[in-house]
Motif scaffolding. Structure first.
Motif, PDB file in Angstrom:
ATOM      1  N   TRP A   5       0.814  -1.207   0.108  1.00  0.00           N
ATOM      2  CA  TRP A   5      -0.061   0.255  -0.014  1.00  0.00           C
ATOM      3  C   TRP A   5       0.976   1.177  -0.144  1.00  0.00           C
ATOM      4  CZ3 TRP A   5      -5.001  -0.970  -0.860  1.00  0.00           C
ATOM      5  CH2 TRP A   5      -5.591  -2.115  -0.303  1.00  0.00           C
ATOM      6  N   ARG A  63      -6.967  -7.906   1.445  1.00  0.00           N
ATOM      7  CA  ARG A  63      -6.352  -6.609   0.633  1.00  0.00           C
ATOM      8  C   ARG A  63      -7.818  -6.239  -0.312  1.00  0.00           C
ATOM      9  NH1 ARG A  63      -1.441  -5.017  -0.087  1.00  0.00           N
ATOM     10  NH2 ARG A  63      -1.504  -5.065  -2.592  1.00  0.00           N
ATOM     11  N   ALA A  64      -8.476  -7.257  -0.984  1.00  0.00           N
ATOM     12  CA  ALA A  64      -9.352  -7.135  -1.893  1.00  0.00           C
ATOM     13  C   ALA A  64     -10.618  -6.492  -1.145  1.00  0.00           C
ATOM     14  CB  ALA A  64      -9.569  -8.390  -2.534  1.00  0.00           C
ATOM     15  N   ALA A  67     -10.029  -2.764  -0.622  1.00  0.00           N
ATOM     16  CA  ALA A  67     -10.153  -1.907  -1.784  1.00  0.00           C
ATOM     17  C   ALA A  67     -11.350  -1.910  -2.148  1.00  0.00           C
ATOM     18  CB  ALA A  67      -9.228  -2.783  -2.886  1.00  0.00           C
ATOM     19  N   LEU A  84      -5.486  -3.144 -14.912  1.00  0.00           N
ATOM     20  CA  LEU A  84      -4.942  -4.063 -14.120  1.00  0.00           C
ATOM     21  C   LEU A  84      -3.567  -4.674 -14.684  1.00  0.00           C
ATOM     22  CD1 LEU A  84      -7.872  -6.016 -12.625  1.00  0.00           C
ATOM     23  CD2 LEU A  84      -6.317  -4.646 -11.388  1.00  0.00           C
ATOM     24  N   VAL A  89      -4.463 -11.036 -10.211  1.00  0.00           N
ATOM     25  CA  VAL A  89      -5.970 -10.556 -10.461  1.00  0.00           C
ATOM     26  C   VAL A  89      -6.511 -10.633 -11.697  1.00  0.00           C
ATOM     27  CG1 VAL A  89      -7.430  -8.470  -9.945  1.00  0.00           C
ATOM     28  CG2 VAL A  89      -5.536  -9.073  -8.451  1.00  0.00           C
ATOM     29  N   ALA A  95     -13.262  -8.545  -7.185  1.00  0.00           N
ATOM     30  CA  ALA A  95     -12.825  -7.106  -6.893  1.00  0.00           C
ATOM     31  C   ALA A  95     -11.998  -6.419  -7.817  1.00  0.00           C
ATOM     32  CB  ALA A  95     -12.241  -7.213  -5.289  1.00  0.00           C
ATOM     33  N   ILE A  99     -10.016  -2.966  -7.268  1.00  0.00           N
ATOM     34  CA  ILE A  99      -8.323  -2.933  -7.131  1.00  0.00           C
ATOM     35  C   ILE A  99      -7.785  -2.122  -8.051  1.00  0.00           C
ATOM     36  CG2 ILE A  99      -6.402  -4.450  -7.352  1.00  0.00           C
ATOM     37  CD1 ILE A  99      -7.977  -6.880  -6.257  1.00  0.00           C
ATOM     38  N   ALA A 103      -5.542   1.196  -6.970  1.00  0.00           N
ATOM     39  CA  ALA A 103      -4.378   1.227  -7.674  1.00  0.00           C
ATOM     40  C   ALA A 103      -4.048   2.259  -8.554  1.00  0.00           C
ATOM     41  CB  ALA A 103      -4.020  -0.149  -8.532  1.00  0.00           C
ATOM     42  N   ALA A 108      -3.237   2.143  -3.675  1.00  0.00           N
ATOM     43  CA  ALA A 108      -2.524   0.386  -3.412  1.00  0.00           C
ATOM     44  C   ALA A 108      -1.334   0.384  -4.601  1.00  0.00           C
ATOM     45  CB  ALA A 108      -3.451  -0.543  -3.735  1.00  0.00           C
ATOM     46  N   PHE A 116      -0.929  -8.946  -6.538  1.00  0.00           N
ATOM     47  CA  PHE A 116      -1.475  -8.054  -5.528  1.00  0.00           C
ATOM     48  C   PHE A 116      -1.882  -8.875  -4.145  1.00  0.00           C
ATOM     49  CE2 PHE A 116      -5.095  -5.984  -3.753  1.00  0.00           C
ATOM     50  CZ  PHE A 116      -4.685  -4.581  -3.675  1.00  0.00           C
ATOM     51  N   PRO A 118      -4.526 -10.535  -3.480  1.00  0.00           N
ATOM     52  CA  PRO A 118      -5.738  -9.968  -2.863  1.00  0.00           C
ATOM     53  C   PRO A 118      -6.387 -10.689  -1.713  1.00  0.00           C
ATOM     54  CG  PRO A 118      -5.998 -11.103  -4.971  1.00  0.00           C
ATOM     55  CD  PRO A 118      -4.609 -10.959  -4.834  1.00  0.00           C
TER      56      PRO A 118
END
Length: 329
Positions: A5, A63-64, A67, A84, A89, A95, A99, A103, A108, A116, A118
């Motif tokens: 992050w 984390r996902a 986000a 992405l 991911v 998500a 994400i 980002a 992130a 990532f 997630p």
């Protein structure tokens, strides 16, 4: 810095609030210390619960999930999944858009391996840093002495210190039952994230009822008997043992988990993306055991198993097994 992050964002939240909406009636937050935070945010459509009418305030946050919560609550301009670049991911991941959104806003980042991660669980330090970044230009420049009121400030990781100092200066850190601890290295729960999100929204100028439950200097914390407060503070997981000691588990292997923790509670473990809330039995006072047999369709790499313990008074804590677990790889 390997927390995944990063970045600084200056934004004004212009969320469209639902009018005339009735407060969400989650089945599992009656008596929860942060119910006022959760109910108000849900009523204003900043957060959502699950299809079974629960919010699961003591559940850990991935984390996902953070986000998705951040993209929704802070009304971030939606990005397309085509932006992405994370190897783990896919465009079809639930998500993926969230994400991509966080980002692209610089909230992130991925890891050196291009992933990532997630499904990794977040620590409170990681969550607090994200909210401090969202504050952007709304935060105070002078953060000197901001951590002086916290008894565990020395536990704050170096990479997180600037962000946590900024969060402390803005009074968005929430901790209950003891507001004078940061608990930076414990896993963040959905209820804690909701409470800190609430404080962040207020600092961004969103009109919400003032609440300071769990904030340093709070005068309106729920009244908790001294004995119960002490019990809540004693709920802890001392260590975890996994058997067998393998780096890779195959179909048919049995993964056994043992936790040495506060006696008299209820425990379960989660293997992200594979098995959720697998029950653990207290075989002896303070020793909890549970197991899971790997199935043919199970697959994952560098998974972080997490054990959650809920005390008899409703308080909970989660500890993550630090070594990655690989399934059918």
């Amino acid at each position: 810095m390997k927390n995944g992050w990063q970045g600084t964002v200056g934004l004004v939240v212009c969320a469209t609030l639902a009018t005339g909406a009735q407060a969400a009636e989650f089945k599992d937050i009656a008596g929860y210390w942060g119910s006022s935070y959760v109910e108000t945010l849900a009523d204003r459509r900043f957060v959502a619960g699950f299809p079974d009418d629960t919010f699961r305030p003591d559940a850990p946050v991935t984390r996902a999930q953070l986000a998705a919560m951040a993209a929704r609550a802070f009304d971030l301009p939606e990005s397309q999944v085509s932006s992405l670049t994370f190897k783990d991911v896919s465009p079809n991941y639930w998500a993926a858009k969230a994400i991509a959104t966080v980002a692209d806003r610089g909230l992130a980042s991925g890891f050196p391996d291009g992933n990532f991660h997630p499904e990794d669980l977040l620590t409170r330090a990681q969550a607090i840093v994200i909210f401090s970044q969202v504050l952007g230009r709304f935060s105070r420049n002078n953060t000197e002495g901001a951590l002086a009121g916290y008894t565990d400030a020395e536990a704050v990781p170096d990479w997180a210190k600037p962000g946590i100092e900024k969060a402390a200066a803005a009074s968005i850190i929430v901790s209950y039952p003891d507001p004078n601890v940061i608990k930076p290295n414990t896993v963040a729960t959905r209820g804690e994230v909701a409470a800190m999100m609430y404080q962040t929204l207020i600092r961004l100028g969103i009109s919400l009822p003032p609440l300071d439950i769990g904030v340093v200097g709070s005068d309106d914390r729920p009244t908790v008997p001294r004995e119960e407060r002490a019990a809540a503070e004693r709920v802890a997981i001392e260590r975890l043992v996994l058997q067998p000691e393998l780096n890779v588990f195959r179909s048919g292997d049995e993964l056994s988990v043992r936790a040495f923790a506060t006696p008299g509670g209820q425990a379960n473990f989660t293997l992200p993306g594979i098995a959720a809330a697998v029950p653990m039995e207290e075989k002896q006072p303070g020793i909890y055991e549970g197991s899971y047999v790997i199935k043919r369709g199970d697959q994952g790499g560098d998974l972080r198993l997490a054990v959650t313990l809920r005390g008899s008074n409703g308080s909970a804590t989660t500890q993550v097994w630090t070594q990655g677990i690989n399934i059918n790889r």
